[in-house]
Design a protein around this motif. Structure first.
Motif, PDB file in Angstrom:
ATOM      1  N   TRP A 165     -69.066  -0.842 -71.049  1.00  0.00           N
ATOM      2  CA  TRP A 165     -67.687  -1.024 -71.508  1.00  0.00           C
ATOM      3  C   TRP A 165     -67.523  -0.225 -72.786  1.00  0.00           C
ATOM      4  N   GLN A 166     -66.651   0.772 -72.766  1.00  0.00           N
ATOM      5  CA  GLN A 166     -66.528   1.671 -73.903  1.00  0.00           C
ATOM      6  C   GLN A 166     -65.316   1.324 -74.758  1.00  0.00           C
ATOM      7  N   GLY A 167     -65.513   1.436 -76.061  1.00  0.00           N
ATOM      8  CA  GLY A 167     -64.436   1.161 -76.991  1.00  0.00           C
ATOM      9  C   GLY A 167     -64.714   1.817 -78.325  1.00  0.00           C
ATOM     10  N   GLU A 168     -64.085   1.289 -79.373  1.00  0.00           N
ATOM     11  CA  GLU A 168     -64.260   1.806 -80.727  1.00  0.00           C
ATOM     12  C   GLU A 168     -64.619   0.654 -81.660  1.00  0.00           C
ATOM     13  N   ILE A 169     -65.305   0.971 -82.755  1.00  0.00           N
ATOM     14  CA  ILE A 169     -65.747  -0.049 -83.700  1.00  0.00           C
ATOM     15  C   ILE A 169     -64.824  -0.054 -84.911  1.00  0.00           C
ATOM     16  N   LEU A 170     -64.234  -1.209 -85.186  1.00  0.00           N
ATOM     17  CA  LEU A 170     -63.323  -1.358 -86.317  1.00  0.00           C
ATOM     18  C   LEU A 170     -64.086  -1.585 -87.618  1.00  0.00           C
ATOM     19  N   GLU A 171     -63.354  -1.461 -88.727  1.00  0.00           N
ATOM     20  CA  GLU A 171     -63.936  -1.728 -90.044  1.00  0.00           C
ATOM     21  C   GLU A 171     -63.836  -3.201 -90.417  1.00  0.00           C
ATOM     22  N   THR A 172     -62.895  -3.920 -89.803  1.00  0.00           N
ATOM     23  CA  THR A 172     -62.718  -5.348 -90.081  1.00  0.00           C
ATOM     24  C   THR A 172     -62.510  -6.088 -88.763  1.00  0.00           C
ATOM     25  N   PRO A 173     -62.964  -7.323 -88.676  1.00  0.00           N
ATOM     26  CA  PRO A 173     -62.826  -8.100 -87.431  1.00  0.00           C
ATOM     27  C   PRO A 173     -61.368  -8.474 -87.144  1.00  0.00           C
ATOM     28  N   HIS A 174     -61.049  -8.547 -85.858  1.00  0.00           N
ATOM     29  CA  HIS A 174     -59.733  -8.999 -85.414  1.00  0.00           C
ATOM     30  C   HIS A 174     -59.899  -9.849 -84.158  1.00  0.00           C
ATOM     31  N   GLY A 175     -59.167 -10.946 -84.093  1.00  0.00           N
ATOM     32  CA  GLY A 175     -59.205 -11.807 -82.917  1.00  0.00           C
ATOM     33  C   GLY A 175     -60.079 -13.026 -83.127  1.00  0.00           C
ATOM     34  N   GLU A 176     -59.713 -14.106 -82.469  1.00  0.00           N
ATOM     35  CA  GLU A 176     -60.406 -15.384 -82.646  1.00  0.00           C
ATOM     36  C   GLU A 176     -61.276 -15.769 -81.458  1.00  0.00           C
ATOM     37  N   GLY A 177     -61.184 -15.035 -80.360  1.00  0.00           N
ATOM     38  CA  GLY A 177     -61.935 -15.402 -79.171  1.00  0.00           C
ATOM     39  C   GLY A 177     -63.235 -14.641 -79.044  1.00  0.00           C
ATOM     40  N   GLY A 178     -63.863 -14.774 -77.883  1.00  0.00           N
ATOM     41  CA  GLY A 178     -65.087 -14.047 -77.597  1.00  0.00           C
ATOM     42  C   GLY A 178     -66.251 -14.488 -78.462  1.00  0.00           C
ATOM     43  N   ASP A 182     -67.445  -8.896 -80.375  1.00  0.00           N
ATOM     44  CA  ASP A 182     -66.094  -8.796 -79.811  1.00  0.00           C
ATOM     45  C   ASP A 182     -65.003  -8.545 -80.851  1.00  0.00           C
ATOM     46  N   PRO A 183     -65.066  -9.181 -82.045  1.00  0.00           N
ATOM     47  CA  PRO A 183     -63.983  -8.956 -83.014  1.00  0.00           C
ATOM     48  C   PRO A 183     -63.927  -7.538 -83.582  1.00  0.00           C
ATOM     49  N   LEU A 184     -64.998  -6.784 -83.439  1.00  0.00           N
ATOM     50  CA  LEU A 184     -65.022  -5.395 -83.943  1.00  0.00           C
ATOM     51  C   LEU A 184     -64.823  -4.363 -82.837  1.00  0.00           C
ATOM     52  N   PHE A 185     -64.792  -4.821 -81.585  1.00  0.00           N
ATOM     53  CA  PHE A 185     -64.766  -3.898 -80.445  1.00  0.00           C
ATOM     54  C   PHE A 185     -63.319  -3.652 -80.030  1.00  0.00           C
ATOM     55  N   TRP A 186     -62.804  -2.524 -80.452  1.00  0.00           N
ATOM     56  CA  TRP A 186     -61.393  -2.178 -80.262  1.00  0.00           C
ATOM     57  C   TRP A 186     -61.194  -1.396 -78.970  1.00  0.00           C
ATOM     58  N   LEU A 187     -60.157  -1.796 -78.229  1.00  0.00           N
ATOM     59  CA  LEU A 187     -59.808  -1.146 -76.959  1.00  0.00           C
ATOM     60  C   LEU A 187     -58.468  -0.443 -77.160  1.00  0.00           C
ATOM     61  N   PRO A 188     -58.495   0.855 -77.466  1.00  0.00           N
ATOM     62  CA  PRO A 188     -57.248   1.559 -77.815  1.00  0.00           C
ATOM     63  C   PRO A 188     -56.204   1.542 -76.708  1.00  0.00           C
ATOM     64  N   GLU A 189     -56.639   1.533 -75.457  1.00  0.00           N
ATOM     65  CA  GLU A 189     -55.669   1.533 -74.360  1.00  0.00           C
ATOM     66  C   GLU A 189     -54.898   0.217 -74.275  1.00  0.00           C
ATOM     67  N   LEU A 190     -55.461  -0.836 -74.864  1.00  0.00           N
ATOM     68  CA  LEU A 190     -54.804  -2.144 -74.857  1.00  0.00           C
ATOM     69  C   LEU A 190     -54.220  -2.511 -76.218  1.00  0.00           C
ATOM     70  N   GLY A 191     -54.648  -1.811 -77.257  1.00  0.00           N
ATOM     71  CA  GLY A 191     -54.212  -2.156 -78.593  1.00  0.00           C
ATOM     72  C   GLY A 191     -54.714  -3.508 -79.019  1.00  0.00           C
ATOM     73  N   ALA A 192     -55.955  -3.840 -78.634  1.00  0.00           N
ATOM     74  CA  ALA A 192     -56.513  -5.159 -78.918  1.00  0.00           C
ATOM     75  C   ALA A 192     -58.028  -5.063 -78.970  1.00  0.00           C
ATOM     76  N   THR A 193     -58.634  -6.069 -79.596  1.00  0.00           N
ATOM     77  CA  THR A 193     -60.092  -6.170 -79.570  1.00  0.00           C
ATOM     78  C   THR A 193     -60.519  -7.040 -78.397  1.00  0.00           C
ATOM     79  N   ALA A 194     -61.795  -6.996 -78.081  1.00  0.00           N
ATOM     80  CA  ALA A 194     -62.322  -7.857 -77.023  1.00  0.00           C
ATOM     81  C   ALA A 194     -62.135  -9.325 -77.383  1.00  0.00           C
ATOM     82  N   ALA A 195     -62.120  -9.633 -78.683  1.00  0.00           N
ATOM     83  CA  ALA A 195     -61.935 -11.016 -79.127  1.00  0.00           C
ATOM     84  C   ALA A 195     -60.495 -11.486 -78.981  1.00  0.00           C
ATOM     85  N   SER A 196     -59.568 -10.561 -78.714  1.00  0.00           N
ATOM     86  CA  SER A 196     -58.156 -10.913 -78.573  1.00  0.00           C
ATOM     87  C   SER A 196     -57.741 -11.102 -77.117  1.00  0.00           C
ATOM     88  N   LEU A 197     -58.626 -10.784 -76.194  1.00  0.00           N
ATOM     89  CA  LEU A 197     -58.295 -10.861 -74.772  1.00  0.00           C
ATOM     90  C   LEU A 197     -58.451 -12.284 -74.248  1.00  0.00           C
TER      91      LEU A 197
END
Length: 219
Positions: A165-178, A182-197
């Protein structure tokens, strides 16, 4: 055949089988249970901790080696078929670290907050150099999941499945799930992190979801 591996048939009815999951990670167990339920397999997944099975010594040098080690260990003690997951995050800019050491990247096994903090810290020099070079280059990351299924501890033909599963690594965590990175794994095509799904979207796209579907096909 799948029905020979998964269930015994008696008088037209399926007899539920038990498989041991060579992990006590609650996040992984929840994902396995959801994905197996969706596949309508007559299998109960039991985390090894419920059978008082201690963690195996993961001394392999790859995800594949460690997955097989863990599956054989759980099967040998339980005398049941076993499935093991060895997964982690590979960051090419760090020579594919944390890799197989993802769960204990910061030293303490399973400390997600410390592992995420170390990853952020280790990437700071690279980000700083990119800014000096006027490069707006995202830091790539690849979630890897390798599954190994053994019918018994000495199974000479383990079933191996792999998901990426390919994505990008953020500088700060986002999202409460996962869990994990997951909070650092950004999915640009969705505009969300894995922790936000939500769980359905994550299972559809994730490395673990891919690996489980591949495993089921091979069975």
């Amino acid at each position: 055949m799948l029905k020979d591996t998964v269930s015994a048939v008696k008088e037209g009815e399926q007899v539920e089988q038990q498989w041991v999951l060579a992990s006590n990670n609650k996040g992984k167990l929840a994902e396995f249970e959801r994905l197996f339920a969706a596949a309508n397999l007559n299998v109960t997944i039991i985390p090894q901790g419920q059978l008082n099975i201690e963690d195996a010594v993961e001394d392999g040098l790859s995800f594949v080696e460690n997955a097989i080690i863990k599956a054989r260990h759980a099967s040998r003690i339980s005398r049941l078929p076993a499935i093991a997951d060895d997964s982690g995050l590979c960051v090419p800019a760090l020579g594919n670290a944390p890799g197989i050491y993802s769960a204990r990247f910061a030293g303490e096994h399973g400390n997600d907050a410390n592992n995420n903090a170390k990853l952020i810290n280790d990437l700071q020099p690279i980000r700083a150099q990119n800014r000096l070079d006027n490069k707006d280059t995202p830091i790539k990351g690849i979630f890897v999941c390798v599954l190994a299924f053994v019918r018994h501890a000495d199974d000479p033909l383990p079933i191996i499945a792999q998901g990426l599963w390919q994505g990008e690594i953020l500088e700060t965590p986002h999202g409460e799930g996962g869990f994990g990175y997951d909070p650092l794994f950004w999915l640009p095509e969705l505009g969300a992190t894995a922790a936000s799904l939500d769980s359905a979207d994550k299972n559809r796209m994730s490395h673990r979801g891919q690996a489980i579907r591949q495993l089921l096909q091979q069975l």
